[in-house]
Design an enzyme around this catalytic site. Structure first.
Site, PDB file in Angstrom:
ATOM      1  CG  ASN A 213      46.668  32.824  36.798  1.00  0.00           C
ATOM      2  OD1 ASN A 213      47.797  32.361  36.596  1.00  0.00           O
ATOM      3  ND2 ASN A 213      45.666  32.694  35.927  1.00  0.00           N
TER       4      ASN A 213
ATOM      5  CE  LYS B 261      45.804  35.575  33.691  1.00  0.00           C
ATOM      6  NZ  LYS B 261      44.829  36.306  32.894  1.00  0.00           N
TER       7      LYS B 261
ATOM      8  CG  HIS C  34      42.780  30.693  33.348  1.00  0.00           C
ATOM      9  ND1 HIS C  34      42.752  31.459  32.195  1.00  0.00           N
ATOM     10  CD2 HIS C  34      42.760  31.565  34.378  1.00  0.00           C
ATOM     11  CE1 HIS C  34      42.727  32.739  32.541  1.00  0.00           C
ATOM     12  NE2 HIS C  34      42.731  32.833  33.864  1.00  0.00           N
TER      13      HIS C  34
ATOM     14  CD  GLU D 274      44.635  33.881  30.230  1.00  0.00           C
ATOM     15  OE1 GLU D 274      45.595  33.372  30.846  1.00  0.00           O
ATOM     16  OE2 GLU D 274      44.181  35.017  30.504  1.00  0.00           O
TER      17      GLU D 274
ATOM     18  CD  GLU E 148      39.628  33.977  36.342  1.00  0.00           C
ATOM     19  OE1 GLU E 148      40.265  34.733  37.060  1.00  0.00           O
ATOM     20  OE2 GLU E 148      40.140  33.314  35.426  1.00  0.00           O
TER      21      GLU E 148
ATOM     22  N   GLY F 271      41.913  40.762  31.918  1.00  0.00           N
ATOM     23  CA  GLY F 271      42.984  41.547  31.316  1.00  0.00           C
ATOM     24  C   GLY F 271      42.504  42.733  30.494  1.00  0.00           C
TER      25      GLY F 271
ATOM     26  CB  SER G  61      39.777  43.821  35.369  1.00  0.00           C
ATOM     27  OG  SER G  61      40.186  43.543  34.034  1.00  0.00           O
TER      28      SER G  61
HETATM   29  P1  13P Z   1      43.306  39.871  35.219  1.00  0.00           P
HETATM   30  O1  13P Z   1      43.195  40.109  36.707  1.00  0.00           O
HETATM   31  O2  13P Z   1      44.622  40.300  34.651  1.00  0.00           O
HETATM   32  O3  13P Z   1      42.125  40.419  34.488  1.00  0.00           O
HETATM   33  O4  13P Z   1      43.276  38.278  35.018  1.00  0.00           O
HETATM   34  C1  13P Z   1      42.277  37.548  35.625  1.00  0.00           C
HETATM   35  C2  13P Z   1      42.614  36.109  35.491  1.00  0.00           C
HETATM   36  O5  13P Z   1      42.569  35.553  34.413  1.00  0.00           O
HETATM   37  C3  13P Z   1      43.034  35.398  36.699  1.00  0.00           C
HETATM   38  O6  13P Z   1      43.064  34.031  36.489  1.00  0.00           O
END
Ligand code: 13P
Length: 250
Positions: free
Chosen positions: A9, A11, A94, A96, A166, A172, A212
């Site tokens: 992803n 983003k 997601h 976010e 997640e 992150g 992560s």
């Molecule tokens: P990270 O791998 O950067 O922690 O992000 C995970 C994520 O949100 C994947 O959709």
């Protein structure tokens, strides 16, 4: 045996030229994997990524879409628009998007249904906050999110949903759930699906871990019995690092 799906992803990262460059570098590094490999890229990279990944084992996904087919929704992208250019996967709900863009369990459910109507494979994200985890509510939160996301689907559709567990506190932050914790949460989701849709469905549904994931921790996570691959953020931005994750079993 469920297959592993490893999805990146990106983003809000990478311009089209960077996407093309990334995929050109990734192709030879992952050509021998038997794992399903998906890159979920920004809308503006979709077409370039699809062209660059043509005739390879790299599938392309979007990171969101609207649930309506068309209409006065300025700035939105319809499921059929994704399908028409060859997109196969779409991330839905997601954290976010839930946190910053008012995505709700109800809109997630509408989007999952719209994905199936358009033959797109939904990657549905669920996960608890740190506060919810500390209050011992993890299982309740993620099984409720899962139940609501899948409401009204046929068992055959549920079999074809991909769920990404997640934990929000792991996204992150460099903090990963331990493989046991991640497996327990994913098992709780699978058990809930079993309760509602039966064992045949729950044993088929792919449930990924995200938060992560890196080349240094992916093997431990992906070899747990209930974890069927990962949804990878930051570590999917570098082709060598991402290839190591895809090839965790080589
Ligand atoms: P990270 O791998 O950067 O922690 O992000 C995970 C994520 O949100 C994947 O959709």
């Amino acid at each position: 045996m469920r297959k592993k799906i490893i999805a990146g992803n990106w983003k809000m990262n990478k311009l089209p030229n960077e996407a093309i460059d990334f995929i050109d570098k990734l192709i030879p590094l992952v050509k021998n994997t038997e794992n399903e490999l998906v890159l979920c890229v920004p809308y503006t990279d979709l077409f370039y990524s699809l062209l660059t990944a043509q005739k390879t084992n790299i599938k392309i996904g979007a990171q969101n879409m609207h649930f309506e087919e068309k209409g006065a929704y300025t700035g939105e992208v319809a499921p059929s628009m994704l399908k028409s250019i060859g997109v196969e996967y779409v991330i839905i709900g997601h954290s976010e998007r839930r946190q910053y863009f008012n995505e709700t369990d109800e809109s997630v459910n509408k989007k999952v249904k719209a994905a199936f109507l358009n033959s797109l494979k939904p990657i549905v994200c669920v996960g608890e906050t740190l506060e919810q985890r500390e209050k011992g509510k993890t299982e309740e939160i993620i099984t409720t999110q899962t139940t609501l996301a899948l409401e009204g689907l046929t068992p055959e559709q549920v079999k074809n949903v991909i769920i990404a567990y997640e934990p929000i506190w792991a996204i992150g932050t460099g903090k990963t759930a331990t493989s046991e914790d991640a497996n327990n949460s994913i098992k709780a989701i699978r058990d809930k699906i079993c309760q509602i849709y039966g064992q045949n469905v729950s044993e088929s549904v792919i449930i990924q871990y995200g938060g992560s994931v890196k080349s240094t921790n992916c093997k431990e996570l992906f070899t747990m019995p209930d974890i069927d691959g990962g949804l990878v953020g930051g570590a999917s931005l570098d082709p060598e690092e991402f290839a190591k994750i895809v090839n965790y079993d080589k």
